[in-house]
Design an enzyme around this catalytic site. Sequence first.
Site, PDB file in Angstrom:
ATOM      1  N   LYS A 121       0.851  -1.186   0.000  1.00 44.65           N
ATOM      2  CA  LYS A 121       0.000   0.000   0.000  1.00 44.65           C
ATOM      3  C   LYS A 121       0.889   1.239   0.000  1.00 44.65           C
ATOM      4  O   LYS A 121       2.051   1.208   0.387  1.00 44.65           O
ATOM      5  CB  LYS A 121      -0.915   0.006   1.232  1.00 44.65           C
ATOM      6  CG  LYS A 121      -1.779  -1.244   1.390  1.00 44.65           C
ATOM      7  CD  LYS A 121      -2.717  -1.450   0.211  1.00 44.65           C
ATOM      8  CE  LYS A 121      -3.594  -2.695   0.411  1.00 44.65           C
ATOM      9  NZ  LYS A 121      -4.439  -2.963  -0.756  1.00 44.65           N
ATOM     10  N   TYR A 143       5.971  -1.683  -8.028  1.00 47.85           N
ATOM     11  CA  TYR A 143       5.238  -2.850  -8.521  1.00 47.85           C
ATOM     12  C   TYR A 143       5.301  -2.896 -10.046  1.00 47.85           C
ATOM     13  O   TYR A 143       5.584  -3.941 -10.648  1.00 47.85           O
ATOM     14  CB  TYR A 143       3.788  -2.788  -8.053  1.00 47.85           C
ATOM     15  CG  TYR A 143       2.942  -3.944  -8.528  1.00 47.85           C
ATOM     16  CD1 TYR A 143       3.059  -5.198  -7.939  1.00 47.85           C
ATOM     17  CD2 TYR A 143       2.022  -3.793  -9.571  1.00 47.85           C
ATOM     18  CE1 TYR A 143       2.284  -6.268  -8.367  1.00 47.85           C
ATOM     19  CE2 TYR A 143       1.241  -4.850 -10.004  1.00 47.85           C
ATOM     20  CZ  TYR A 143       1.383  -6.089  -9.400  1.00 47.85           C
ATOM     21  OH  TYR A 143       0.626  -7.155  -9.829  1.00 47.85           O
TER      22      TYR A 143
END
Length: 548
Positions: A376, A467
């Site tokens: 996150k 990511y």
Amino acid sequence: MSGKRVIVVTGSYKGIGFEIVRLLSELYGDRATVFMTARDPTRAQSSLDNLRAKGLNNVELAQLDISSKESVTKLKELIETKYNGVINGLVNNAAVSLTGVEPWGKMALETVKNNYYGHILVSEALNPLIAPGGIIVNVIGQMSRLGQVSQHYQKILWNAPNVETVSAVMDEFVQAAQHGKHQQAGFANNALATSKLGVHAVARVHAKQLYAKKISVINMCPGWCKTDMAGWDRAPMTAAEGADTVVWLETMNQADQFANTGGFFQKRRPISCLRVHMIEKRVIVVTGSYKGIGFEIVRLLSEFYRDRATVFMTARDPTRAQSSLDNLRAKGLNNVELCQLDITNKDSLVKFKTIIETEHNGVIHSLINNAAMAYKRNAPDPFSRQAKNNYFGYLLVSDILFPIMARGGIVINVASMCGRLSQVSQQFQNQLQHASSVYDVTDVMNKFVSAAQEGKQKEAGFSNSAYGMSKLGIIAAGRVHAEQLREKEISVVNMCPGWCKSDMAGWERPPKTAEEGADTVVWLETMDHTSQMKRSGGFFQERKDYKW
């Protein structure tokens, strides 16, 4: 003498071969001459004397080394001279099981030379002497199953048009074994079994070739019998019990023999060894698969293949995955195995590889790289850690599991549109797009990690998504692997599942279900091999080819 049946039994002065000679000699009496053969007839003399003492005077002892062309030719000349050049029954029993021969490649060479090429020598010399209506029985065992080799070789052997085709496969096995790469090439780690597989495949060819002469060619398994080769303590059957089916086949009427040509028998019953094992049970590994998209991939493939495949559900902590496995079991999906696997841990990967080697013939047919992490935005973990875990974890998986991928297998990388090439500078785009090795890709990833650790990834020409960068590296490496594995006919395909409801992506905003995200993976995995190879190196979403 011309009216007598002539039966030749190779490798027959002891064990099952001796019992075949004895039983046939007793059954036929003076209506047949039964040849007991041995490499060294002096060692077989006591066996002959044993039969003579029982009044069995219809047995003739002859020297025969099936691996020697000169020896085989001499037996042929003996038959031609004394028995009008006619054989009515040929029982191919001779074989060797070598132990203690080093290196292993040498043992493979000698085993194939003796068992397979010895059989070919006998066939070339003696098959032309078989009388119309005669029979050939090959004693080979269930170890000759077709499923021990990759699907690539299964198809070749099952449909072999001639002996040369089978011999080419045996030569490839020997060559691979001499380099210690026979399992990676798609063969079993058993030289005896592979040599018998060759005999089994050739017998199917011979059955077709001799059909016009109404000569039957039948394979059989004697079972696990007490012999010098199989051992005397644990084997449950006697050699006489193992010989029974051979004698039953040899003495049945010619019409019944011919009706069973090309067949495989054990305990007087036909068994579908070739057909049952024709397509080896598929082994599918899905990393990171106890929940989300990975779980749906496991579920859908398990439903699709049922008992034709074992699907590995893997998790870092198997205890957390047990409820997922129980869920599938409750649906009757018993072909799923749960295994511990952490793609960032070399020991974990090596242990998993050992399981495949010991319990699944050391072969993976499909590898689906789904495991990944995405932090996150407010996560305290270092920004670069995602790239390290996802990309370098993929490399660890590749290094350890690619060598046991079956020829004709498939690797599917669950990547993402986040891994688009345009997120990096033109310099890095060129380097990744034209990478000739994984090192070229890793060089870019290392530069990203170094820049990210200093908080300068944007200035260095990278995106601000760890990511996305990790998935970019996986796609680029996947393209390299596609080229490297093309020679082994292994396809490597990258895909994007889309934005799916999951713990990683969230549950409220994503429009797709995890099952919908898994669909393209299952589509790629279950398509025919030719179609997979055409797509190797590509990037797919929703069953469509997308530009990287």
